[in-house]
Design an enzyme around this catalytic site. Structure first.
Site, PDB file in Angstrom:
ATOM      1  N   CYS A  67       0.825  -1.207   0.000  1.00  0.00           N
ATOM      2  CA  CYS A  67       0.000   0.000   0.000  1.00  0.00           C
ATOM      3  C   CYS A  67       0.862   1.261   0.000  1.00  0.00           C
ATOM      4  O   CYS A  67       1.890   1.331   0.672  1.00  0.00           O
ATOM      5  CB  CYS A  67      -0.910  -0.008   1.222  1.00  0.00           C
ATOM      6  SG  CYS A  67      -2.031   1.400   1.252  1.00  0.00           S
ATOM      7  N   CYS A  71       0.713   4.520   6.998  1.00  0.00           N
ATOM      8  CA  CYS A  71       0.095   4.328   8.326  1.00  0.00           C
ATOM      9  C   CYS A  71       1.037   3.536   9.255  1.00  0.00           C
ATOM     10  O   CYS A  71       1.382   2.384   8.945  1.00  0.00           O
ATOM     11  CB  CYS A  71      -1.234   3.595   8.183  1.00  0.00           C
ATOM     12  SG  CYS A  71      -2.275   4.294   6.872  1.00  0.00           S
ATOM     13  N   CYS A  74       0.357  -0.184  10.267  1.00  0.00           N
ATOM     14  CA  CYS A  74      -0.138  -1.175   9.300  1.00  0.00           C
ATOM     15  C   CYS A  74       0.959  -2.019   8.650  1.00  0.00           C
ATOM     16  O   CYS A  74       1.877  -1.495   8.012  1.00  0.00           O
ATOM     17  CB  CYS A  74      -0.949  -0.476   8.221  1.00  0.00           C
ATOM     18  SG  CYS A  74      -1.721  -1.666   7.108  1.00  0.00           S
ATOM     19  N   CYS A 111     -16.902  -8.596   5.149  1.00  0.00           N
ATOM     20  CA  CYS A 111     -16.210  -7.342   4.873  1.00  0.00           C
ATOM     21  C   CYS A 111     -14.974  -7.571   4.010  1.00  0.00           C
ATOM     22  O   CYS A 111     -14.083  -8.340   4.380  1.00  0.00           O
ATOM     23  CB  CYS A 111     -15.815  -6.668   6.182  1.00  0.00           C
ATOM     24  SG  CYS A 111     -14.972  -5.095   5.906  1.00  0.00           S
ATOM     25  N   CYS A 142     -19.858  -5.382   3.405  1.00  0.00           N
ATOM     26  CA  CYS A 142     -19.078  -4.238   3.862  1.00  0.00           C
ATOM     27  C   CYS A 142     -17.795  -4.228   3.035  1.00  0.00           C
ATOM     28  O   CYS A 142     -17.303  -5.288   2.638  1.00  0.00           O
ATOM     29  CB  CYS A 142     -18.752  -4.390   5.345  1.00  0.00           C
ATOM     30  SG  CYS A 142     -17.731  -3.043   5.995  1.00  0.00           S
ATOM     31  N   CYS A 202     -19.374   2.631   8.675  1.00  0.00           N
ATOM     32  CA  CYS A 202     -18.643   1.880   9.696  1.00  0.00           C
ATOM     33  C   CYS A 202     -17.342   2.654   9.913  1.00  0.00           C
ATOM     34  O   CYS A 202     -16.522   2.749   8.996  1.00  0.00           O
ATOM     35  CB  CYS A 202     -18.353   0.468   9.199  1.00  0.00           C
ATOM     36  SG  CYS A 202     -17.254  -0.476  10.277  1.00  0.00           S
ATOM     37  N   ARG A 274     -17.912  -2.641  17.784  1.00  0.00           N
ATOM     38  CA  ARG A 274     -17.206  -3.898  17.494  1.00  0.00           C
ATOM     39  C   ARG A 274     -15.888  -4.000  18.240  1.00  0.00           C
ATOM     40  O   ARG A 274     -15.012  -3.134  18.126  1.00  0.00           O
ATOM     41  CB  ARG A 274     -16.967  -4.040  15.983  1.00  0.00           C
ATOM     42  CG  ARG A 274     -16.286  -5.358  15.598  1.00  0.00           C
ATOM     43  CD  ARG A 274     -16.273  -5.610  14.101  1.00  0.00           C
ATOM     44  NE  ARG A 274     -17.599  -5.446  13.557  1.00  0.00           N
ATOM     45  CZ  ARG A 274     -17.925  -4.505  12.670  1.00  0.00           C
ATOM     46  NH1 ARG A 274     -17.017  -3.701  12.200  1.00  0.00           N
ATOM     47  NH2 ARG A 274     -19.169  -4.398  12.236  1.00  0.00           N
TER      48      ARG A 274
HETATM   49  N1  SAM Z   1      -6.647   0.664   3.158  1.00  0.00           N
HETATM   50  C1  SAM Z   1      -7.920   0.959   3.697  1.00  0.00           C
HETATM   51  C2  SAM Z   1      -7.885   2.023   4.777  1.00  0.00           C
HETATM   52  O1  SAM Z   1      -6.848   2.165   5.421  1.00  0.00           O
HETATM   53  O2  SAM Z   1      -8.898   2.661   4.969  1.00  0.00           O
HETATM   54  C3  SAM Z   1      -8.640  -0.265   4.222  1.00  0.00           C
HETATM   55  C4  SAM Z   1      -7.861  -1.339   4.941  1.00  0.00           C
HETATM   56  S1  SAM Z   1      -7.061  -0.857   6.453  1.00  0.00           S
HETATM   57  C5  SAM Z   1      -6.017  -2.215   6.805  1.00  0.00           C
HETATM   58  C6  SAM Z   1      -8.411  -0.919   7.619  1.00  0.00           C
HETATM   59  C7  SAM Z   1      -8.137  -0.582   9.034  1.00  0.00           C
HETATM   60  O3  SAM Z   1      -7.395  -1.614   9.647  1.00  0.00           O
HETATM   61  C8  SAM Z   1      -7.346   0.658   9.373  1.00  0.00           C
HETATM   62  O4  SAM Z   1      -8.083   1.828   9.278  1.00  0.00           O
HETATM   63  C9  SAM Z   1      -6.946   0.377  10.806  1.00  0.00           C
HETATM   64  O5  SAM Z   1      -7.921   0.893  11.684  1.00  0.00           O
HETATM   65  C10 SAM Z   1      -6.937  -1.140  10.892  1.00  0.00           C
HETATM   66  N2  SAM Z   1      -5.588  -1.665  11.169  1.00  0.00           N
HETATM   67  C11 SAM Z   1      -4.587  -1.780  10.299  1.00  0.00           C
HETATM   68  N3  SAM Z   1      -3.491  -2.286  10.907  1.00  0.00           N
HETATM   69  C12 SAM Z   1      -3.827  -2.482  12.202  1.00  0.00           C
HETATM   70  C13 SAM Z   1      -3.112  -2.971  13.336  1.00  0.00           C
HETATM   71  N4  SAM Z   1      -1.834  -3.349  13.258  1.00  0.00           N
HETATM   72  N5  SAM Z   1      -3.766  -3.051  14.515  1.00  0.00           N
HETATM   73  C14 SAM Z   1      -5.055  -2.666  14.608  1.00  0.00           C
HETATM   74  N6  SAM Z   1      -5.772  -2.208  13.565  1.00  0.00           N
HETATM   75  C15 SAM Z   1      -5.159  -2.101  12.378  1.00  0.00           C
HETATM   76  C1  DTB Z   2     -11.244  -2.476  11.276  1.00  0.00           C
HETATM   77  O1  DTB Z   2     -11.559  -1.495  11.986  1.00  0.00           O
HETATM   78  N1  DTB Z   2     -10.394  -3.413  11.636  1.00  0.00           N
HETATM   79  C2  DTB Z   2     -10.225  -4.403  10.584  1.00  0.00           C
HETATM   80  C3  DTB Z   2     -11.248  -3.924   9.524  1.00  0.00           C
HETATM   81  N2  DTB Z   2     -11.745  -2.695  10.075  1.00  0.00           N
HETATM   82  C4  DTB Z   2     -10.856  -3.809   8.133  1.00  0.00           C
HETATM   83  C5  DTB Z   2      -8.832  -4.586  10.140  1.00  0.00           C
HETATM   84  C6  DTB Z   2      -7.887  -4.959  11.261  1.00  0.00           C
HETATM   85  C7  DTB Z   2      -6.548  -5.198  10.652  1.00  0.00           C
HETATM   86  C8  DTB Z   2      -5.543  -5.695  11.664  1.00  0.00           C
HETATM   87  C9  DTB Z   2      -4.209  -5.900  11.053  1.00  0.00           C
HETATM   88  C10 DTB Z   2      -4.166  -6.915   9.947  1.00  0.00           C
HETATM   89  O2  DTB Z   2      -4.705  -8.042  10.109  1.00  0.00           O
HETATM   90  O3  DTB Z   2      -3.543  -6.646   8.903  1.00  0.00           O
HETATM   91 FE1  SF4 Z   3      -2.806   1.175   3.382  1.00  0.00          FE
HETATM   92 FE2  SF4 Z   3      -2.727  -0.113   5.694  1.00  0.00          FE
HETATM   93 FE3  SF4 Z   3      -2.984   2.515   5.664  1.00  0.00          FE
HETATM   94 FE4  SF4 Z   3      -5.047   0.966   4.813  1.00  0.00          FE
HETATM   95  S1  SF4 Z   3      -4.204   1.074   6.878  1.00  0.00           S
HETATM   96  S2  SF4 Z   3      -4.234   2.812   3.843  1.00  0.00           S
HETATM   97  S3  SF4 Z   3      -3.860  -0.731   3.915  1.00  0.00           S
HETATM   98  S4  SF4 Z   3      -1.200   1.348   4.929  1.00  0.00           S
END
Ligand code: SAM
Ligand code: DTB
Ligand code: SF4
Length: 332
Positions: A67, A71, A74, A111, A142, A202, A274
């Site tokens: 990506c 973030c 992530c 989702c 979703c 959401c 959630r």
């Molecule tokens: N790329 C899109 C975005 O960021 O909106 C959708 C996928 S992103 C992985 C969805 C959500 O996953 C993020 O907004 C964040 O809240 C959650 N997330 C990602 N990495 C995480 C982590 N290590 N621990 C907890 N939540 C995480």
């Molecule tokens: C949300 O709030 N948490 C989910 C879903 N929406 C998409 C994602 C959690 C991701 C946790 C890290 C991972 O598994 O990559």
């Molecule tokens: Fe990309 Fe992860 Fe950020 Fe979603 S949370 S925009 S997948 S880096």
């Protein structure tokens, strides 16, 4: 004593309509004695929901890794080295297969998540097919695909998408310390487009990223002051993934996580709150406290997007132990 406590739970009288909850009001909730906070959360919860029913959402990563956003939490960001392999987008058949398995296991919402800053026009063609196919199975749909332009929102609405997930993630003041490739307003703009198109919103956040209690309250106030507030509010406990900038973040006291759930419940009484990422690292007792605090939804299935989640059998056993049952099975 009782009167004083009850007053604290109301938005301040001076708050205008668009600011039902001041950050100070929300912070005052966070600072209540634990028993008072839990009691109030239970009261609010029982006014609006059967406290023994839990909604089950299964996640599927339809496009993993690489990506272009940075973030800090992530594992899928191309800026970090968390060992996540980049994949191509799944095809519609693979998505349908996963959705069928989720439905058979008892999920009521499916989702689809993608590691995108925003989808391209070409990506959207496949996503639309996926949404239509999953919806035709009778599951709630979703998707979480990053930022959306007006035309992409319209396409998703047309395809029958029920919910769009787009998290505010943290307080506006803390956002820049976690993400630099987009700003808070970008998130709010996408959420507004989704809302205007008539889809359910959401939106939630992550705690345990080093934010202060005031900043945690700031996130909840942002969500609760949305007009209307989101129908679904995921509260994620940071999964500290090796290779991400937050891998060594100080672990949040589990009771502070429970407090966050309770405060979300009180400030957004009708939302599905959630208990989201971080459950695999959480004891059953803490999860039970989260349900008592008003959580009534979980991610269900062995995998979140790239990290693990409790196995279905374990979750079933936990729900049984607590006398809780899935939303999809409540009339059976
Ligand atoms: N790329 C899109 C975005 O960021 O909106 C959708 C996928 S992103 C992985 C969805 C959500 O996953 C993020 O907004 C964040 O809240 C959650 N997330 C990602 N990495 C995480 C982590 N290590 N621990 C907890 N939540 C995480
Ligand atoms: C949300 O709030 N948490 C989910 C879903 N929406 C998409 C994602 C959690 C991701 C946790 C890290 C991972 O598994 O990559
Ligand atoms: Fe990309 Fe992860 Fe950020 Fe979603 S949370 S925009 S997948 S880096």
């Amino acid at each position: 004593m009782q009167t004083q406590t009850v007053q604290l739970f109301r938005p301040s009288p001076s708050a205008n309509a668009a600011q039902r909850w001041s950050v100070a009001d929300v912070e005052a909730l966070f600072k209540l004695p634990f028993a008072d906070l839990m009691f109030r959360a239970q009261q609010v919860h029982r006014e609006h929901f059967d406290p023994n029913v839990v909604q089950l959402s299964t996640l599927l990563s339809i496009k993993t890794g690489g990506c272009s956003e940075d973030c800090g939490y992530c594992p899928q960001s191309a800026f970090h080295n968390a060992g996540v392999e980049n994949s191509k987008m799944l095809d519609v058949d693979a998505v349908v297969q996963a959705a069928r398995a989720a439905q058979q296991a008892g999920a009521d919402r499916f989702c689809m998540g993608a590691a995108w800053r925003e989808p391209s026009d070409e990506d959207m063609q496949s996503v639309v097919e996926m949404v239509k196919a999953v919806r035709a199975m009778g599951l709630e749909t979703c998707a979480t695909l990053g930022m959306l332009r007006e035309e992409h929102v319209a396409q998703l609405k047309q395809a029958g998408l029920d919910y769009y997930n787009h998290n505010l993630d943290t307080a506006p003041e803390f956002y820049g310390e976690i993400i630099t490739t987009r700003d808070y307003q970008d998130r709010l703009d996408t959420l507004e487009r989704v809302r205007k198109a008539g889809m359910h919103v959401c939106s939630g956040g992550i705690v345990g990223m080093g934010e202060s209690v005031t900043q945690r309250a700031g996130l909840v106030a942002q969500l609760a002051n949305m007009e209307p507030y989101p129908e679904s509010v995921p509260i994620n406990n940071l999964v500290r993934v090796e290779g991400t900038p937050l891998e060594n973040a100080q672990e949040l006291d589990p009771l502070d996580f429970v407090r966050t759930i309770a405060v979300a419940r009180i400030t957004m009484p009708k939302a599905r709150v959630r208990l989201s990422a971080g459950r695999q690292q959480m004891s059953e007792a803490v999860q039970a406290l989260c349900f008592l605090a008003g959580a009534n939804s979980i991610f269900y299935g062995d995998q979140l997007l790239t990290t693990g989640n409790p196995e279905v059998e374990r979750d079933r056993a936990l729900l049984d132990k607590l006398g809780m049952y899935p939303f999809a099975e409540q009339n059976h």
